[in-house]
Design a protein around this motif. Structure first.
Motif, PDB file in Angstrom:
ATOM      1  N   GLN A  32      42.650  51.870  31.632  1.00 30.99           N
ATOM      2  CA  GLN A  32      43.505  50.695  31.457  1.00 30.99           C
ATOM      3  C   GLN A  32      42.804  49.609  30.648  1.00 30.99           C
ATOM      4  N   ILE A  56      50.148  53.124  44.105  1.00 34.85           N
ATOM      5  CA  ILE A  56      50.047  51.719  43.707  1.00 34.85           C
ATOM      6  C   ILE A  56      49.630  50.888  44.906  1.00 34.85           C
ATOM      7  N   GLY A  73      50.156  46.059  35.435  1.00 34.11           N
ATOM      8  CA  GLY A  73      49.464  47.311  35.203  1.00 34.11           C
ATOM      9  C   GLY A  73      50.318  48.253  34.386  1.00 34.11           C
ATOM     10  N   ALA A  92      48.357  43.032  29.867  1.00 30.65           N
ATOM     11  CA  ALA A  92      47.933  44.429  29.816  1.00 30.65           C
ATOM     12  C   ALA A  92      48.293  44.977  28.445  1.00 30.65           C
ATOM     13  N   SER A  96      39.813  42.495  33.152  1.00 25.07           N
ATOM     14  CA  SER A  96      39.796  43.661  32.285  1.00 25.07           C
ATOM     15  C   SER A  96      38.438  44.343  32.396  1.00 25.07           C
ATOM     16  N   VAL A 142      47.283  44.223  40.944  1.00 22.93           N
ATOM     17  CA  VAL A 142      47.841  45.569  40.971  1.00 22.93           C
ATOM     18  C   VAL A 142      46.762  46.577  40.607  1.00 22.93           C
ATOM     19  N   ALA A 143      46.741  47.702  41.304  1.00 24.47           N
ATOM     20  CA  ALA A 143      45.843  48.799  40.925  1.00 24.47           C
ATOM     21  C   ALA A 143      46.560  50.128  41.130  1.00 24.47           C
ATOM     22  N   PHE A 144      46.187  51.109  40.307  1.00 23.34           N
ATOM     23  CA  PHE A 144      46.723  52.461  40.399  1.00 23.34           C
ATOM     24  C   PHE A 144      45.609  53.427  40.809  1.00 23.34           C
ATOM     25  N   TYR A 150      54.116  48.043  35.792  1.00 15.30           N
ATOM     26  CA  TYR A 150      54.347  47.399  37.092  1.00 15.30           C
ATOM     27  C   TYR A 150      54.050  45.916  36.950  1.00 15.30           C
ATOM     28  N   ALA A 155      40.943  47.220  43.083  1.00 12.03           N
ATOM     29  CA  ALA A 155      40.724  48.464  42.347  1.00 12.03           C
ATOM     30  C   ALA A 155      40.671  49.628  43.313  1.00 12.03           C
ATOM     31  N   GLY A 167      50.179  39.542  38.251  1.00 19.98           N
ATOM     32  CA  GLY A 167      49.494  40.820  38.099  1.00 19.98           C
ATOM     33  C   GLY A 167      50.313  41.814  37.309  1.00 19.98           C
ATOM     34  N   SER A 216      43.825  44.976  34.196  1.00 21.92           N
ATOM     35  CA  SER A 216      44.129  45.578  35.492  1.00 21.92           C
ATOM     36  C   SER A 216      43.705  44.618  36.588  1.00 21.92           C
TER      37      SER A 216
END
Length: 526
Positions: A476, A309, A245, A186, A484, A296-298, A258, A361, A243, A479
């Motif tokens: 981002q 998260i 983020g 990332a 990406s 991982v996703a936000f 994260y 996502a 993973g 991710s």
């Protein structure tokens, strides 16, 4: 909550057992009948249009059996406009344990209508198996460069000239020997100097439990034309990372990280703003809920306009089975474990081994103004879970058309056909790139925020207020899982023709506020 009395229906494509015909029909009718705010009808469907791009079929991913190999855990994908023509292009990272001819990465030119054609093959060694794709502007020339991880060898950085020519810049950028087992990456400006920095997660697929501690993670600081080692590497010592983020999770004006680890506790690095960090995962409540973490996703999972998260995981290999969802609670980095309560854990049966979720996502796929969640699954037909007023989820299958068993891994999300909604591009083992075209309701409007230059866009948290509702997304670079997407964010507006307010909080804490913004594409020059 934004609307205490509204019916809010986030959508989740998860891991589990296929439904009966009756269950599928009932669930589909519930989804089609739902009417959102101000008469906004949810009309979400996806169609597999991969066959419209024959070059995809000519470049398959590896697909052999056996877990302890790179081609079982890959591939990652990239999706962004690489040549400045306004259309999204695709990067395919490949690996195959026994066939060197199936290892070279491929770049595809987007034609703007959902079709793609091969445009470039960056220089590659036959011995190398690729892992992740990261698209970011490391040199500040306003086009996106390409970083590819390699299993068992040093990663490779390609400088993009903006016309599908990718020149190997690994040595010139100071990246020789920095990471020989990088599976995740990332980028973001973690020190506020206006240059993108780089965090690399490492993992050993050739060793039992993936070699804990034998390949520590690495933080590299950008110089504008390369990278140098940071004083604190953020090694996440003794773990194995798949993973990552970056986002300003505590909203103190700098980016936090994260780290999702396979077989081990996760790390959550709080950026203290002075070049130092601390791992707050145990205190934050996020360390142990996903002990085989993948992606991982936000995004906002509970409607309070803060970043939550979600972490993908396996179904039955430890006591913390299923995906993890962490809802932010209070100020700072504090979270409530909420996957079971929200129905986002992804477990429905224990009939098969290694039911795994990978790419992930949190996006508004149906443009109704509320977040949805997509998960890529391992040898499972896609499933849908619809949310009700009590914030629990009911299964609703077959909302994604023509897709049965799909052994998907990395995923990226963007508007590949110019109709405003977000489509899905994912890597699938044993076949080529898979493109899922989104056919959301035609009368739904959207707001896409595009910040230039892209160096300034990365890490920006964007809030949009429309008809009293506040939505939040973060821009981002790197991710989900090994993948990406484009450096933009998209918000569904249902039928609204404008929004009251757009607030952009950049990675360094500065803000840009605009009022009365029309639906469509909102371009911001910083």
């Amino acid at each position: 909550m934004r609307f205490p009395f509204a019916v809010i229906l986030p959508l989740v494509v998860g891991c589990g057992q296929a439904p009966s015909d009756t269950e599928a029909t009932d669930a589909r009718s519930r989804a089609d009948a739902w009417v959102g705010p101000e008469g906004c009808t949810s009309g979400l469907d996806f169609a597999d249009i991969s066959s419209l791009s024959p070059d995809f079929a000519d470049n398959p991913f590896g697909g052999e059996a056996g877990w302890y190999h790179v081609d079982k855990y890959g591939p990652g994908v990239g999706l962004a406009d690489l040549d400045g023509d306004g259309y999204l292009d695709v990067v395919q990272v490949r690996s195959e344990r026994n066939a060197p001819a199936l290892r070279s990465p491929v770049v595809y030119r987007g034609l703007g209508d959902g079709r793609f054609e091969e445009a470039a093959r960056p220089a590659w060694r036959d011995a190398d198996n690729g892992t992740f794709a990261l698209l970011f502007d490391f040199d500040g020339d306003e086009d996106l460069d390409l970083l590819i991880g390699i299993a068992g060898a040093n990663l490779r950085l390609y400088q993009n000239d903006g016309a599908f020519a990718f020149v190997d810049a690994t040595s010139e950028a100071g990246l020789n020997g920095v990471a020989s087992h990088a599976y995740a990456a990332a980028a973001g400006d973690v020190d506020g100097d206006g240059v993108l920095d780089l965090y690399l997660g490492q993992w050993r697929g050739d060793l039992p439990e993936h070699g804990p501690g034998l390949a520590p993670n690495v933080l590299l600081l950008g110089t504008g034309n390369g990278f140098v080692a940071a004083p604190n590497a953020l090694a996440c010592e003794g773990r194995s990372t798949l993973g990552l983020g970056m986002a300003d999770l505590d909203e103190d004006g700098d980016l936090d990280i994260y780290v999702a680890n396979d077989f081990f506790e996760d790390c959550l690095y709080e950026n203290l703003g002075d070049g130092t960090w601390r791992d707050v995962a145990p205190a934050a409540g996020v360390a142990t809920d996903a002990m085989h973490a993948m992606g991982v996703a936000f995004g906002d999972l509970n409607g309070d306009a803060t970043l939550d998260i979600i972490v993908t995981d396996t179904e039955q290999t430890d006591t913390s089975r299923g995906n993890a969802a962490f809802v932010a609670s209070g100020e700072g980095l504090h979270y409530q474990s909420s996957a079971l309560a929200l129905g986002l854990d992804g477990i429905s049966t224990l009939q098969a081994d290694w039911l795994v979720c990978w790419g992930v996502a949190i996006q508004d796929f149906d443009l109704d103004g509320y977040p949805d969640v997509h998960l890529a699954t391992h040898i499972e037909r896609d499933e849908i879970f619809l949310h009700n007023q009590e914030w629990t989820f009911a299964p609703a299958w077959n909302l994604i058309n023509g897709i049965a068993e799909t052994d998907a891994r990395g995923t990226a999300y963007g508007d590949i056909d110019g109709d405003g909604d977000l489509d899905i591009v994912q890597g699938v083992r044993g076949r080529g790139i898979q493109v899922l075209r989104n056919t959301a309701a035609e009368d739904s409007r959207f707001l896409r925020v595009e910040i230039t230059p892209p160096v300034r866009a990365i890490g920006a948290t964007v809030r949009v207020v429309s008809e009293g509702q506040t939505q939040i997304q973060v821009v981002q670079a790197g991710s989900g899982y090994m993948s990406s997407g484009p450096p933009t964010v998209t918000f569904g507006l249902c039928g609204a023709e404008s929004v009251e307010r757009v607030e952009i909080r950049y990675a360094d804490g500065t803000k840009h506020i605009a009022e009365g913004v029309a639906a469509g594409v909102f371009r911001v020059q910083r």
